[in-house]
Design an enzyme around this catalytic site. Structure first.
Site, PDB file in Angstrom:
ATOM      1  N   LYS A 106       0.815  -1.224   0.000  1.00  0.00           N
ATOM      2  CA  LYS A 106       0.000   0.000   0.000  1.00  0.00           C
ATOM      3  C   LYS A 106       0.840   1.261   0.000  1.00  0.00           C
ATOM      4  O   LYS A 106       0.482   2.252  -0.640  1.00  0.00           O
ATOM      5  CB  LYS A 106      -0.948  -0.008   1.201  1.00  0.00           C
ATOM      6  CG  LYS A 106      -0.266  -0.061   2.554  1.00  0.00           C
ATOM      7  CD  LYS A 106      -0.614  -1.275   3.355  1.00  0.00           C
ATOM      8  CE  LYS A 106       0.448  -1.509   4.402  1.00  0.00           C
ATOM      9  NZ  LYS A 106       0.060  -2.343   5.492  1.00  0.00           N
ATOM     10  N   GLU A 130      -5.692  -6.192  -4.194  1.00  0.00           N
ATOM     11  CA  GLU A 130      -6.737  -6.426  -3.185  1.00  0.00           C
ATOM     12  C   GLU A 130      -6.147  -6.454  -1.773  1.00  0.00           C
ATOM     13  O   GLU A 130      -6.761  -5.979  -0.810  1.00  0.00           O
ATOM     14  CB  GLU A 130      -7.441  -7.754  -3.482  1.00  0.00           C
ATOM     15  CG  GLU A 130      -8.621  -8.058  -2.609  1.00  0.00           C
ATOM     16  CD  GLU A 130      -9.724  -7.019  -2.736  1.00  0.00           C
ATOM     17  OE1 GLU A 130     -10.401  -7.000  -3.768  1.00  0.00           O
ATOM     18  OE2 GLU A 130      -9.905  -6.228  -1.793  1.00  0.00           O
ATOM     19  N   LYS A 206      -3.895   3.608   2.662  1.00  0.00           N
ATOM     20  CA  LYS A 206      -5.047   2.794   2.252  1.00  0.00           C
ATOM     21  C   LYS A 206      -6.200   3.670   1.754  1.00  0.00           C
ATOM     22  O   LYS A 206      -6.860   3.343   0.765  1.00  0.00           O
ATOM     23  CB  LYS A 206      -5.485   1.910   3.423  1.00  0.00           C
ATOM     24  CG  LYS A 206      -4.421   0.863   3.792  1.00  0.00           C
ATOM     25  CD  LYS A 206      -4.686   0.254   5.153  1.00  0.00           C
ATOM     26  CE  LYS A 206      -3.675  -0.820   5.514  1.00  0.00           C
ATOM     27  NZ  LYS A 206      -3.756  -1.221   6.937  1.00  0.00           N
TER      28      LYS A 206
END
Ligand code: HSE
Length: 434
Positions: A106, A130, A206
């Site tokens: 991330k 994902e 995120k």
């Protein structure tokens, strides 16, 4: 048509071990479900001698990432080393070598992802991510596919398990922040250097990714406002509770008048909201769409197997697309400019909790409320109890909706008053206006 898709994993740490173990142990079930074989061909790591608790077939391990990046047989490269470099270089090389990529990184995607997605779109490669947000919760698929029909009105996410664990301990046991942090470190929920988690940076990474998908904007890490949980105290958690709220580190994205607000900060949420009940290391993301209404996704945001589950789901998605020559079927991150602007924090409207440290003297409340009024801040409720904290008394005020810039101006003036003994603590409040 290919009947086997070959995978190479770079990084055999916690997540790499989780992903490898799922690919190995569920190979049969995956074959049955998707109609072809996913073959884990190679795993690269600097250390291939440490026991990870899983048995891998002989000859699978290598210390040389090039054996994966340059192997013409490998279709999908899974990058799980984390950090910016050499992860970015590995991903770009994989893409330039015609491979698809899956990553859980991330920090890399939030800060350098625009380069990576632009390169992937030039080369016709897929990049699955994902696992980069909320571990095992399939929130990327939700935003890219499940809710594609919707204008996303807002997102509220508890997307850092470490902070959620610390705040839960502080709430349930009245523990001070440093004690709760040490406990989290002892249990392996917080890193030795916990900065990214407790300062909100991990949540910003995120949220950057979620907002890009939800609002079709380029990754905008630098535009996300961020505050961590280090200033939250059991005293404020107690007052929040008396007022009917819980304190959570929330990642917020909101569409407001054609702009989008992106912010991460401790937030008071009404106790009866479902998301307020998400405690411990668990994650949850509330997404409200104009068509679907309110939706909520809950689960484990970290850990070898939950994160491995997300990685393998990306591998399967890519393998399915490859099989029908449909790579790129679902567009991912927008890399070009977008008309949607990110709202400046000064222009954000919110309700606020203030805890003033003021001398317990006549006229104090009127002085403070006078300054709030001059700055267009209207009071919704006040608590003052005789809880003396070294000479001063905490005076708690909950406001109606006010503008961030007005709040900054008012607090500066209030903190300069001689009757105010300490810097005012404030927490933004979400929920229905009382
Ligand atoms: N430190 C992160 C968390 C790990 O606590 O959520 C998963 O990204």
């Amino acid at each position: 048509m290919k009947d086997t898709v070959k995978v190479g994993i770079i990084g055999f740490g916690t997540i790499g071990t989780g992903a490898a173990s799922i690919l190995l142990r569920n190979r049969d079930i995956l074959r049955e479900r998707i109609g072809f074989d996913i073959d884990l061909k190679r795993i690269a790591d600097k250390d291939i001698t440490r026991d990870r608790g899983i048995k891998v077939p002989d000859g699978l391990l290598t210390t040389d990432a090039d054996e994966i990046l340059n192997d013409p047989e490998i279709d999908i490269v899974v990058e799980l080393i984390g950090g910016i470099n050499p992860a970015k270089d590995f991903i770009l090389r994989a893409i330039r070598n015609g491979k698809h990529v899956v990553t859980a990184n991330k920090a890399l995607l939030a800060t350098e992802g625009n380069d990576i997605f632009a390169e992937a779109s030039r080369s016709g490669s897929e990049v699955g991510f994902e696992a980069s947000v909320a571990g095992g919760i399939p929130i990327i698929k939700v935003l890219r596919e499940g809710l594609v029909a919707n204008r996303v009105l807002n997102i509220y996410g508890i997307i850092n398990g470490t902070s959620n664990y610390i705040l839960t301990r502080m709430t349930e046991e009245g523990t001070e922040f440093p004690v709760a942090l040490k406990e989290a470190q002892k249990l392996g929920y917080a890193e030795a250097d916990p900065t990214f988690d407790i300062e909100g940076i991990d949540s910003v990474h995120k949220l950057t990714i979620l907002a890009s998908l939800a609002y079709n904007i380029p990754l905008s890490f630098k535009s996300v406002y961020s505050e961590g949980i280090t200033k939250v105290t059991p005293l404020d958690i107690g007052f929040a509770s008396e007022l009917g709220y819980k304190i959570k580190l929330l990642a917020i994205a909101k569409a407001v008048d054609g702009e989008v607000e992106l912010r991460v900060h401790p937030t008071m949420l009404p106790k009866d909201y479902l998301i307020s009940k998400v405690d411990g290391v668990f994650n949850a993301i509330f997404v409200e769409g104009d068509a679907v209404g309110a939706t909520l996704y809950y689960g484990r945001g970290a850990g070898a197997l939950p994160t491995g589950s997300a990685i393998v789901s990306d591998i399967v998605d890519i393998a399915r697309s490859m099989r029908f020559n449909a790579a790129g079927r679902v567009p991912v991150i927008r890399t070009g400019p977008s008309a949607m602007k990110i709202r400046k924090m000064d222009d954000v409207d919110s309700m606020y909790y203030f805890r003033f440290s003021a001398l317990d003297k006549p006229g104090v409340l009127s002085k403070i409320s006078g300054i709030l009024g001059e700055n267009n801040i209207s009071i919704a409720s006040v608590i003052q109890k005789g809880r003396r904290v070294v000479g001063a008394v905490p005076l708690v005020v909950l406001t109606h909706t006010a503008r961030e810039a007005d709040v900054a101006k008012a607090l500066k003036a209030i903190d300069e008053l001689p009757i105010v003994t300490d810097k005012t603590l404030f927490i933004r409040v979400e929920g229905k206006e009382g």
